[in-house]
Design an enzyme around this catalytic site. Structure first.
Site, short mmCIF file in Angstrom:
data_model
loop_
_atom_site.label_atom_id
_atom_site.label_comp_id
_atom_site.label_asym_id
_atom_site.label_seq_id
_atom_site.Cartn_x
_atom_site.Cartn_y
_atom_site.Cartn_z
N HIS A 93 27.95 19.70 53.55
CA HIS A 93 27.82 21.16 53.35
C HIS A 93 26.72 21.48 52.33
O HIS A 93 26.96 22.18 51.33
CB HIS A 93 29.16 21.77 52.92
CG HIS A 93 29.25 23.25 53.20
ND1 HIS A 93 30.42 23.88 53.50
CD2 HIS A 93 28.29 24.22 53.23
CE1 HIS A 93 30.21 25.18 53.68
NE2 HIS A 93 28.92 25.40 53.53
N GLU B 63 37.16 20.40 54.27
CA GLU B 63 36.11 19.78 53.44
C GLU B 63 36.73 19.37 52.11
O GLU B 63 37.60 20.07 51.58
CB GLU B 63 34.95 20.77 53.23
CG GLU B 63 34.28 21.12 54.55
CD GLU B 63 33.09 22.08 54.42
OE1 GLU B 63 32.74 22.44 53.28
OE2 GLU B 63 32.55 22.47 55.47
N GLY C 185 23.68 22.83 53.33
CA GLY C 185 22.67 23.70 53.95
C GLY C 185 21.96 24.61 52.94
O GLY C 185 20.76 24.80 52.98
N GLY C 186 22.74 25.17 52.02
CA GLY C 186 22.16 26.11 51.06
C GLY C 186 21.89 25.47 49.71
O GLY C 186 21.59 26.16 48.74
N SER D 214 26.98 26.14 60.26
CA SER D 214 27.57 27.48 60.02
C SER D 214 28.94 27.30 59.36
O SER D 214 29.02 27.25 58.13
CB SER D 214 27.64 28.28 61.31
OG SER D 214 28.43 27.65 62.29
N ASP E 34 26.98 19.80 59.25
CA ASP E 34 26.95 20.04 57.79
C ASP E 34 28.29 20.61 57.32
O ASP E 34 28.55 20.65 56.13
CB ASP E 34 25.82 21.04 57.48
CG ASP E 34 25.57 21.21 55.98
OD1 ASP E 34 25.55 20.18 55.26
OD2 ASP E 34 25.41 22.36 55.52
N ILE F 102 19.63 33.50 59.20
CA ILE F 102 19.24 32.09 59.34
C ILE F 102 18.63 31.85 60.72
O ILE F 102 17.54 31.25 60.84
CB ILE F 102 20.45 31.16 59.11
CG1 ILE F 102 20.98 31.34 57.68
CG2 ILE F 102 20.07 29.70 59.38
CD1 ILE F 102 22.29 30.64 57.39
N1 LIG Z 1 25.77 25.26 55.64
C1 LIG Z 1 25.55 26.10 54.65
O1 LIG Z 1 25.38 25.69 53.50
C2 LIG Z 1 25.48 27.55 54.93
C3 LIG Z 1 26.20 28.11 55.95
N2 LIG Z 1 26.11 29.44 56.22
C4 LIG Z 1 26.87 29.99 57.34
O2 LIG Z 1 25.95 30.48 58.29
C5 LIG Z 1 26.48 31.67 58.85
C6 LIG Z 1 25.35 32.53 59.38
O3 LIG Z 1 24.57 32.97 58.30
P1 LIG Z 1 23.53 34.19 58.46
O4 LIG Z 1 22.51 33.89 59.47
O5 LIG Z 1 23.09 34.52 57.11
O6 LIG Z 1 24.50 35.33 58.98
P2 LIG Z 1 24.09 36.71 59.64
O7 LIG Z 1 25.28 37.59 59.46
O8 LIG Z 1 22.78 37.17 59.14
O9 LIG Z 1 23.95 36.34 61.18
C7 LIG Z 1 25.01 35.97 62.00
C8 LIG Z 1 24.70 36.41 63.41
O10 LIG Z 1 25.75 35.93 64.24
C9 LIG Z 1 26.00 36.95 65.20
N3 LIG Z 1 27.34 36.75 65.74
C10 LIG Z 1 28.52 37.04 65.15
N4 LIG Z 1 29.54 36.70 65.97
C11 LIG Z 1 28.96 36.19 67.09
C12 LIG Z 1 29.50 35.67 68.29
N5 LIG Z 1 30.81 35.61 68.50
N6 LIG Z 1 28.62 35.25 69.23
C13 LIG Z 1 27.27 35.31 69.02
N7 LIG Z 1 26.72 35.80 67.89
C14 LIG Z 1 27.57 36.24 66.95
C15 LIG Z 1 25.82 38.24 64.44
O11 LIG Z 1 25.61 39.33 65.31
C16 LIG Z 1 24.62 37.92 63.57
O12 LIG Z 1 23.41 38.29 64.20
C17 LIG Z 1 27.24 32.31 57.67
O13 LIG Z 1 28.27 33.16 58.12
C18 LIG Z 1 27.79 31.13 56.94
O14 LIG Z 1 29.09 30.88 57.40
C19 LIG Z 1 25.29 30.24 55.48
C20 LIG Z 1 24.56 29.73 54.46
C21 LIG Z 1 24.64 28.36 54.05
O1 LIG Z 2 26.39 26.47 48.89
C1 LIG Z 2 27.58 26.63 49.14
O2 LIG Z 2 28.50 26.27 48.41
C2 LIG Z 2 28.03 27.30 50.42
C3 LIG Z 2 26.90 27.68 51.31
C4 LIG Z 2 27.44 28.42 52.45
O3 LIG Z 2 28.09 27.87 53.28
C5 LIG Z 2 27.24 29.86 52.53
O4 LIG Z 2 26.35 30.39 51.83
O5 LIG Z 2 27.96 30.51 53.30
#
Ligand SMILES: NC(=O)C1=CN([C@@H]2O[C@H](COP(=O)(O)OP(=O)(O)OC[C@H]3O[C@@H](n4cnc5c(N)ncnc54)[C@H](O)[C@@H]3O)[C@@H](O)[C@H]2O)C=CC1
Ligand SMILES: O=C(O)CCC(=O)C(=O)O
Length: 469
Positions: free
Chosen positions: A347, A316, A349-350, A286, A311, A209
């Protein structure tokens, strides 16, 4: 299928219950009597043979949280029994339902704790139809031999686009202007409203992301800094900074894209708000544990923070509805919603059609491949193991799936059992405390299948076994 055939299947399913020894536990492997009910497959060279568990019609899939219709149709096309719910389920209901299902599909709300998973007698796989897997007790699932799959990037673009929208919304106080006009108030102001061009975006976590967002933000003329615990190649002219403080000191907008881990809990709290520029904006899509919201409220009231877009929250609501986001859920809710230029989203985001449909296909396909073929590629908690398909004309070949504790001597014991047959191919890998072996053995008479199962079942290191044919 005639009712007699269905009865035969049900009877053989019931007999399979008795295979595993522990009462109530159901094997997903074929019994001799079930094998007898099967028509033999037609032989046709050069075609991949579709592997099956003992009966796809007996596979029960529980889908919660409005998992996309694409997933439902993939499972139904397999002939699995699908139970679909729009929301998550209360814990006591989930405990009842999880007892019998072979796979469960969830999104971010359903907590699959050890307390819930310990009731699952037949569960072979969990599908998280999202990115995050922190809602599942992965350690428990792994030790119980349950493979967990997710969708690592199908909603990344949707989250990145939401953040872009919110950066402009915060900079122009659009949320407040819209709420005012909805109540009839005309409030044409430019005070503390900004262009985003030339401003600095600080991205915490430069993964799927964060890096997408970086590209979009630069296209709007923003400068991008990012902080990540690993060194990651910068896209465009973005720049990785060595410390979180350096990012906080220099960014106008700060956005979090890290997973929920002990290290990221309250990653932005009072000391980090103090380190930010006056009038900085905070965004978090996140996990709700990453930003200390009471500290954010204090920093906002002190004038340090000019706005925020949230978000995700520490707690929740389990389902949609009026009045559910309240002080009982999070004690600071009333105070937070009273503040200006704070965008609060549930929530989402996705939550786009594109993302949900792609996630539905991706996770349902992973689960189906795991159930039908044993392929664990893409699993977040299992070693990734796969074997090439069997040919359609490989009549008496059985695929053995053996999940076991990662201790010395297991392969010798298992291969001793398998070596009564021809081991066509095998692949074994380990991840931490568990290991997974897949093997195709040929020259297996139908009468041998149960004895192979029984012998493997007696091995000390076994966590679970399935036989596919
Ligand atoms: N609001 C929503 O609907 C959504 C929320 N998310 C959340 O977003 C988060 C991130 O998603 P992605 O980018 O796909 O994950 P990703 O795994 O591709 O990237 C996460 C990055 O965070 C870094 N990281 C981990 N711990 C860290 C720390 N303590 N300090 C600094 N950097 C650190 C990692 O090295 C990695 O580069 C997911 O884990 C999920 O919880 C994801 C999709 C939808
Ligand atoms: O769409 C959802 O229900 C959760 C999205 C999300 O937070 C994730 O993909 O980690």
């Amino acid at each position: 299928m005639s009712s007699e055939e269905i009865n035969n299947l049900q009877n053989s399913f019931q007999r399979a219950v008795n295979l595993s020894g522990s009462s109530g536990a159901v094997s997903t492997s074929p019994t001799q009597s079930f094998m007898d009910t099967l028509p033999r497959r037609m032989s046709a060279s050069n075609k991949a043979k579709a592997l099956k568990p003992f009966s796809t019609g007996d596979m029960k899939i529980l889908l919660l949280e409005n998992v996309n219709a694409t997933a439902v149709s993939i499972f139904e096309d397999q002939g699995y029994q699908v139970e679909f719910h729009k929301s998550s389920l209360p814990e006591e209901v989930l405990i009842e339902k999880i007892k019998d299902v072979h796979a469960i599909g969830i999104r971010s709300k359903t907590k699959l704790s050890a307390n819930i998973l310990k009731h699952a007698r037949n569960l072979v796989s969990i599908g998280c139809f999202c990115i995050g897997t922190n809602q599942v007790d992965l350690k428990y699932a792994t030790n119980a031999g349950i493979a967990v799959f997710n969708s690592p990037f199908s909603n990344s673009r949707s989250v990145a686009e939401l953040i872009i929208g919110e950066i402009i919304t915060l900079a122009r106080q659009l949320g407040d202007r819209s709420i005012e006009l909805h109540t009839g108030a005309w409030n044409k102001v430019s005070h503390r409203c900004w262009e985003v061009r030339g401003k600095t975006l600080g991205i915490i976590g430069y993964g799927h992301i964060g890096s997408q967002l970086s590209v979009l933000a630069e296209a709007m003329g923003m400068h991008v800094l990012y902080y990540d615990t690993v060194t990651i190649m910068a896209l465009g002219t973005a720049r990785q900074v060595p410390t979180l403080d350096e990012l906080l000191n220099n960014s106008d907008f700060i956005t979090c894209h890290v997973p929920a881990t002990p290290e990221t809990k309250n990653m932005l709290s009072a000391p980090q708000f103090a380190a930010m520029k006056e009038g900085a904006y905070i965004l978090n899509a996140s996990r709700g544990t990453v930003v200390d919201i009471p500290a954010l409220i204090q920093a906002f009231k002190a004038g340090k923070i000019a706005g925020a877009a949230l978000d995700v929250y520490p707690s929740e609501p389990a389902k949609n509805g009026a009045g559910v986001f309240n002080d009982d859920l999070n004690p600071w809710a009333t105070e937070l919603i009273s503040l200006p230029n704070i965008i609060l989203t549930p929530h989402i985001g996705g939550s786009t059609e594109e993302a949900q449909s792609a996630i539905g296909v991706e996770v349902a396909t992973s689960l189906t491949k795991y159930i039908n073929e044993g392929t664990s590629v893409g699993s977040v908690n299992f070693p990734e193991v796969s074997l090439r398909s069997l040919d359609y004309d490989q009549e008496n070949t059985v695929r053995v799936l053996y999940i076991h504790h990662n201790v010395p001597g297991v392969l010798k014991t298992v291969n001793n059992v398998l070596s009564n047959h021809n081991i066509e191919k095998q692949f074994s890998d380990s991840k931490g405390d568990i290991a997974y072996l897949m093997a195709d053995i040929s020259n297996v008479d139908q009468s041998d299948i149960k004895s192979v199962y029984d012998e493997l079942n007696q091995t000390d290191a076994k966590i679970s076994i399935r036989l596919l044919y």
